[in-house]
Design a protein around this motif. Structure first.
Motif, short mmCIF file in Angstrom:
data_model
loop_
_atom_site.label_atom_id
_atom_site.label_comp_id
_atom_site.label_asym_id
_atom_site.label_seq_id
_atom_site.Cartn_x
_atom_site.Cartn_y
_atom_site.Cartn_z
N ARG A 67 -0.64 -11.99 -23.45
CA ARG A 67 -0.64 -13.43 -23.96
C ARG A 67 -0.36 -14.56 -23.19
N PHE A 68 0.51 -14.30 -22.20
CA PHE A 68 0.87 -15.34 -21.24
C PHE A 68 0.25 -15.00 -19.80
N THR A 69 -0.12 -16.06 -19.10
CA THR A 69 -0.58 -15.88 -17.64
C THR A 69 0.00 -16.82 -16.85
N ILE A 70 0.64 -16.42 -15.93
CA ILE A 70 1.20 -17.12 -14.77
C ILE A 70 0.11 -17.62 -13.69
N SER A 71 -0.03 -18.94 -13.17
CA SER A 71 -0.62 -18.98 -12.17
C SER A 71 -0.29 -20.25 -11.32
#
Length: 124
Positions: A67-71
């Protein structure tokens, strides 16, 4: 010293999305691990996601996987947390943190610098 400033929090309905930003200033950001933590009322601060700048490796807590994406944006010295399919249990203050060494990415005590936090509220 590194200064971290979060933004992008707010109120959203369940199932909605938000994107948090963490802008860094001061010493170079590129050799650090940057992490996102959150703290709900009456609960301990918990790990959400982390990113290693040198390799781009990412790590997620089980409740947010998928559900979450770190970039990151190297030029802007900014780390993002894209949050989709938000749930009421995601409601918390979200903190950005950075560490100078490759210590345990999921442990808050590993981090040397912290932002002031941004509130995320998910209504049902």
């Amino acid at each position: 010293q590194v200064q971290l400033v979060e933004s992008g929090g707010g109120l959203v309905q369940a199932g909605g999305s938000l994107r948090l930003s963490c802008a860094a200033s001061g010493r170079t950001f590129s050799t650090y691990i940057t992490g996102w933590f959150r703290q709900a009322p009456g609960k301990e601060r918990e790990f959400v996601a982390a990113l290693t700048w040198s390799s781009g490796s990412t790590y997620y807590a089980d409740p947010v996987k998928g559900r979450f994406t770190i970039s990151r944006d190297n030029a802007k010295k900014t780390v993002y947390l894209q949050m989709n399919s938000l749930k009421p249990e995601d409601t918390a203050i979200y903190y950005c943190a950075a560490q100078r060494m490759y210590r345990l990415y999921y442990s808050a005590s590993s981090y040397d610098y912290w932002g002031q936090g941004t509130q995320v509220t998910v209504s049902s």
